[in-house]
Design a protein around this motif. Structure first.
Motif, mmCIF file in Angstrom:
data_model
loop_
_atom_site.group_PDB
_atom_site.id
_atom_site.type_symbol
_atom_site.label_atom_id
_atom_site.label_comp_id
_atom_site.label_asym_id
_atom_site.label_seq_id
_atom_site.Cartn_x
_atom_site.Cartn_y
_atom_site.Cartn_z
ATOM 1 N N THR A 1 5.368 4.745 -1.956
ATOM 2 C CA THR A 1 4.543 3.784 -2.687
ATOM 3 C C THR A 1 5.112 2.383 -2.491
ATOM 4 O O THR A 1 6.280 2.205 -2.126
ATOM 5 N N THR B 1 4.836 0.055 -0.238
ATOM 6 C CA THR B 1 5.544 -0.058 1.044
ATOM 7 C C THR B 1 5.993 -1.480 1.323
ATOM 8 O O THR B 1 5.386 -2.467 0.868
ATOM 9 N N SER C 1 5.408 10.874 0.397
ATOM 10 C CA SER C 1 4.633 9.693 0.032
ATOM 11 C C SER C 1 5.563 8.543 -0.260
ATOM 12 O O SER C 1 6.619 8.727 -0.883
ATOM 13 N N THR D 1 1.189 8.381 3.122
ATOM 14 C CA THR D 1 1.608 9.783 3.020
ATOM 15 C C THR D 1 1.688 10.399 4.404
ATOM 16 O O THR D 1 0.764 10.267 5.213
ATOM 17 N N ARG E 1 10.971 5.067 -4.536
ATOM 18 C CA ARG E 1 9.561 4.945 -4.153
ATOM 19 C C ARG E 1 9.065 6.149 -3.340
ATOM 20 O O ARG E 1 7.910 6.177 -2.911
ATOM 21 N N GLU F 1 0.837 -1.201 0.000
ATOM 22 C CA GLU F 1 0.000 0.000 0.000
ATOM 23 C C GLU F 1 0.872 1.252 0.000
ATOM 24 O O GLU F 1 2.076 1.189 0.237
ATOM 25 N N SER F 2 0.237 2.375 -0.272
ATOM 26 C CA SER F 2 0.938 3.654 -0.229
ATOM 27 C C SER F 2 0.625 4.369 1.080
ATOM 28 O O SER F 2 -0.409 4.121 1.704
#
Lengths: 112, 110
Positions: free
Chosen positions: B77, B79, B75, B20, B60, B17-18
């Motif tokens: 991306t 992960t 952020s 932030t 990333r 998942e991302s």
């Protein structure tokens, strides 16, 4: 390659006792050097910085002092420890002001 | 009050998942840096973004900077578990002292 070494790794000291923490940077000439303090789970507080041998500027007063006796060495000390001195002490270096800072592994200090 | 502050205080995501992390600061700056600190270690810098830049990428990682609102975001991306750490923003405040925020704890689970 540059390496940064801090000693000791950890210390347990009594209130009122003296303290000396050290930091050595190898592989980099005339770096800017910094000391930080971090309470458990807290943010990093810059304590001192030095841009050249023999010159140290204080950022925050915590009853600590710092010295830079050699180009590659930075020392943090106090004659009388307080309970509030407990925490994680980090040394860092950078090439110039406002550049990326490279941190050492830190010294964990517990004052009882 | 803090001169730099991240939010939220903590985040949990699953691998892939991302995520932030946001940062707000209160002084004029020449640059803002993002650092990551794993448990028991010293921080490591991830990205430095200068005041005349709006976005910076590093693999990333993507950082943004909005000097008008005095805010930044980081952020990550795709992960990985090894991204688990505390993430700090740090500003120069125009001077030599680097001012770190309060940190956001990011936990990535399998």
């Amino acid at each position: 390659a540059q390496t940064i070494h801090q000693w000791p790794v950890a210390e347990i000291k009594a209130v009122g006792s003296p303290l000396s923490l050290g930091c050595t940077i190898k592989g980099k000439s005339s770096p800017n050097l910094y000391w930080y303090w971090q309470a458990t789970g807290g943010t990093l507080q810059q304590l001192f910085y030095s841009i050249t041998v023999g010159q140290v500027e204080s950022v925050v007063q915590l009853n600590l002092s710092a010295s830079r006796p050699k180009d590659d060495q930075f020392i943090l000390s106090t004659e009388k420890l307080l309970l509030s001195h407990s925490g994680f002490y980090l040394c860092a270096w950078s090439l110039r002001d406002r550049d990326e800072q490279y941190f050492g592994p830190g010294t964990r200090l517990t004052v009882l | 009050s803090q001169l730099a502050e991240e939010n939220p205080w903590a985040l949990s995501v699953h691998e892939g998942e991302s995520v932030t992390v946001n940062c707000s600061y209160k002084t004029s700056i020449t640059a803002l840096q993002w650092y990551r600190q794993k448990s028991g270690e010293g921080p490591a810098q991830l990205i430095l973004i200068r005041s005349n830049e709006r976005e910076k990428r590093n693999g990333r990682l993507r950082a943004t900077l909005d000097t008008s609102s005095q805010s930044s975001s980081l952020s990550i991306t795709a992960t990985r578990c090894e991204d688990t750490a505390v993430y700090f923003c740090a500003t120069d405040g125009g001077g030599r002292a680097l001012i770190f925020g309060t940190g956001t704890t990011v936990s990535v689970s399998p």
